[in-house]
Every structure is written in C-alpha cells, then in structure tokens.
Design a protein around this motif. Structure first.
Motif, mmCIF file in Angstrom:
data_model
loop_
_atom_site.group_PDB
_atom_site.id
_atom_site.type_symbol
_atom_site.label_atom_id
_atom_site.label_comp_id
_atom_site.label_asym_id
_atom_site.label_seq_id
_atom_site.Cartn_x
_atom_site.Cartn_y
_atom_site.Cartn_z
ATOM 1 N N ARG A 22 0.891 -1.194 -0.133
ATOM 2 C CA ARG A 22 -0.023 -0.131 -0.046
ATOM 3 C C ARG A 22 0.836 1.309 -0.085
ATOM 4 O O ARG A 22 0.602 2.331 -0.641
ATOM 5 N N LEU A 25 2.047 1.651 -3.455
ATOM 6 C CA LEU A 25 0.926 2.345 -4.240
ATOM 7 C C LEU A 25 0.729 3.676 -3.973
ATOM 8 O O LEU A 25 0.639 4.648 -4.958
ATOM 9 N N CYS A 26 0.617 4.181 -2.569
ATOM 10 C CA CYS A 26 0.146 5.447 -2.374
ATOM 11 C C CYS A 26 1.337 6.662 -2.606
ATOM 12 O O CYS A 26 1.097 7.692 -2.874
ATOM 13 N N CYS A 33 -5.106 7.305 -2.918
ATOM 14 C CA CYS A 33 -4.729 6.518 -1.611
ATOM 15 C C CYS A 33 -6.126 6.280 -1.046
ATOM 16 O O CYS A 33 -6.220 5.180 -0.387
ATOM 17 N N VAL A 38 -6.592 -2.197 -1.251
ATOM 18 C CA VAL A 38 -5.492 -3.135 -1.675
ATOM 19 C C VAL A 38 -5.432 -4.525 -1.068
ATOM 20 O O VAL A 38 -5.508 -4.572 0.158
ATOM 21 N N VAL A 58 -3.515 -7.536 -5.753
ATOM 22 C CA VAL A 58 -1.953 -7.726 -5.959
ATOM 23 C C VAL A 58 -1.397 -8.981 -5.670
ATOM 24 O O VAL A 58 -1.513 -9.743 -4.673
ATOM 25 N N LEU A 76 2.204 -1.298 -10.378
ATOM 26 C CA LEU A 76 1.163 -0.524 -9.557
ATOM 27 C C LEU A 76 0.636 0.830 -10.206
ATOM 28 O O LEU A 76 -0.589 1.218 -10.322
ATOM 29 N N GLU A 79 -1.620 -0.213 -12.997
ATOM 30 C CA GLU A 79 -3.110 -0.717 -12.682
ATOM 31 C C GLU A 79 -3.643 0.511 -12.278
ATOM 32 O O GLU A 79 -4.940 0.715 -12.315
ATOM 33 N N ILE A 80 -3.033 1.490 -11.455
ATOM 34 C CA ILE A 80 -3.663 2.827 -11.013
ATOM 35 C C ILE A 80 -4.207 3.686 -12.200
ATOM 36 O O ILE A 80 -5.153 4.211 -11.934
#
Length: 348
Positions: A22, A25-26, A33, A38, A58, A76, A79-80
């Motif tokens: 996470r 990702l953030c 976020c 996740v 994931v 990531l 995907e985002i």
C-alpha cells in the motif's frame, strides 16, 4: 469480486506485507490513496488488477518476481492508471456497442440469406471478427496508455524509470525457459486478438520512454526483499506445483542475484531438480542441498534431503552426517522415525 477477495483463503492478511504494498501504491498515487482498497493474494501468477470501484488485487506471483520497489511501483502505476482513466468502464461500453452491432449485422445477413436464397453467413463471421478486433485492439491501446502513464507516475515519485522494462525482460526470459512448449510459444507471434502489446514492443517502448525521463531514481532491493522474505518458502513451494521447472529455475536465479536468502533458494533449487528427475538431476539436487545447508537460513528439511540424495548416490558418509544433523535439528519432526531407521540401515 471484492467481497469474495476479502473472505478468500488466498488473501494474505499479513499487516507488514500489506502495508508495504500500500505504501508503494500511495507513493505514486496520493490522490487515490484514500479511496482504493488493496488485497494481497497468494496466487502464483504475475498479476495485479484494478477494478473501477477502487478494489485492487496484487498477486504473490508479482511480488516474487519483482526485484525491487521500483519494479513494483511501475506495475502498480500501470494498474492505478486503468483505475484513474476509467479504462475498464470504457472497455465495457465499447464491448457492448460492438457486440450489439455484430448481432444486428449477423441477424440481418441471416434474414437476407433466407429471403434471397444465398449463403451470407460469411458476412456474419466478418462482423463478429471485426467486433472482436475492435474490442481487443481497444484493450491494447489502454494497456499502452497504462504503461506510459504508469511509468510517468513511478518516475515522478522518485523511482528509477529504467526498472520498468527490466521486469518485462525477466518475464520474457522466464517464458522462453519454460518446460512447456505452449508457454514458450506464447510470445512467438503477433495476434489480432492480443489484449496486451507484444513483450518485445513493450520493452522497446518502455526503454525509449525511460531514456527521456530523469535517471538516478531509487530502486530499493533490500526493502522489497525484507517485505517478501517471510513468504519465500510458501510461495516457492506453490511455484513448484506448476511443475514448470525451466521457468522456476529462472525465478530462483533472479532471487539469488543479491546473495540473500540462499539457504531457502538453494533448498528449493534442489527440490526442483529432485522433482524433475531428469538426467543428472539427482547430482544437481544433492549439490543444491549441500549449498543450502552452508547457510544460516537453510530449512531443516535441507539436511534430510541432502542425506537422501547422498545415499542414493552412494555417499554413505555424507548421508550419515546429514541425517544425524536433521535429527538434532528437527526434534519433533513427524518423519523422525523414518530417518532413524535409515540411519540404522547405515550401521548407526
């Protein structure tokens, strides 16, 4: 799907691992976020996915194959981008439109054939193919855009953009080394219906884009390895279930590059050779187990397997020492009595 993932036995609920994923990702998507969830899943395929409601999976196969946090950040970011650009909703609407058009054309061709007494079924087939071509080429456009914008996100967050192409190069190497011919052929030729760009094209595009971005970003291998280290034995055991030994050894080679976790890695290299049972594999397994037990992180089972392989190769002295060491270390092992009997058969 999200409810199923939340309750799934495959969900990895380890707080430290989830916090790491996470955080990566953030770091590349601060604006999303707060609204994304996740889920790390213990599934041995290279995959991550983002749904339009902010639900993200994931898979452990991705975490096992990423060499550092920069490679994870790129995937990531990819995907985002799908999430932020509403790709899945656009794809769904496009699919519905083409499916409706194909149905109308096919129905019209069928009615005309009946009315005029001619075979127009090929018109329906062409409409169907045209619909599929549009759907899948539309998907390829989304994938290329997700690569481009995802890499921009990762680079802007301070990750090394050169790492993006490396993870695809490694997957290409794994594919080419596969035990299965069908897997080796999977990148052999272009297809009208591919939803992702061909790997060679993808690598070239990412390398070209990376060369135009600032270099010198971070790619923290130690951070990534620390996050996945507790799960290496479980994930490698599950990788073996696929029995794709060629690809498996490529994964092990990449994990071993930094000289970390060699006790675990060499043990599973030995397991791969033991289970493959090809010419010379018994000796290769024995050598891998021997390298494993030299490391502090060697699984206790490495001593047992070293004893078994040595015994089968006629090395009774090494077998005796290895089995005795296993009995010292595995006091409560369920198979203790079997090893004790094996030792007695050697005269102990």
């Amino acid at each position: 799907m999200e409810r199923a993932a939340r309750a799934s036995a495959e969900r990895n609920a380890d707080e430290a691992l989830n916090a790491y994923v996470r955080d990566v990702l953030c770091s590349i998507a601060r604006e999303y976020c707060a609204e994304v969830r996740v889920y790390v899943m213990d599934r041995q395929l290279f995959n991550a996915t983002a749904a339009p409601n902010g639900y993200i999976e994931v898979w452990s196969g991705l975490l096992l194959r990423a060499e550092n946090d920069a490679q994870l950040a790129f995937v990531l970011g990819h995907e985002i981008t799908h999430f932020g650009e509403n790709h899945s909703l656009e794809q769904w609407n496009n699919t519905k439109g083409w499916a409706t058009a194909a149905m109308v054309i096919t129905l019209g061709a069928g009615l005309a054939g009946v009315y005029y007494g001619v075979d127009l079924s090929s018109v329906g087939d062409l409409a169907y193919l045209a619909a599929l071509s549009s759907i899948f080429s539309y998907g390829r456009g989304h994938e290329s855009e997700a690569d481009r914008l995802g890499l921009q996100r990762a680079a802007a967050a301070g990750y090394d953009p050169r790492e993006a192409s490396k993870i695809w190069s490694a997957l290409q190497q794994e594919t080419r080394a596969s035990t299965f011919a069908s897997v080796r052929r999977s990148e052999a030729s272009p297809s009208l219906f591919r939803t992702h760009p061909l790997t060679d094209d993808r690598i070239d595009a990412l390398e070209a884009q990376a060369s135009s971005l600032p270099s010198g970003g971070r790619a923290d291998r130690a951070r990534h390895r620390a996050a996945i280290r507790p799960f290496l034995p479980m994930w490698l055991e599950e990788e073996l279930l696929k029995r794709d030994f060629g690809g498996f050894f490529v994964v092990l080679d990449r994990l071993a590059v930094g000289g970390e976790d060699l006790g675990v890695i060499e043990f599973y290299r030995g397991e791969g050779h033991r289970q493959r049972r090809g010419d010379g594999d018994l000796q290769r397994a024995r050598d891998a187990y021997a390298r494993s037990v030299e490391q502090a992180d060697a699984p206790v089972e490495a001593w047992r397997e070293l004893g078994d392989a040595s015994h089968r190769l006629g090395d009774r002295a090494t077998a005796r020492v290895a089995w005795a060491t296993y009995l010292e270390k595995a006091v409560d092992a369920d198979d203790r009595w079997i090893v004790e009997d094996s030792l007695k058969a050697l005269g102990e």
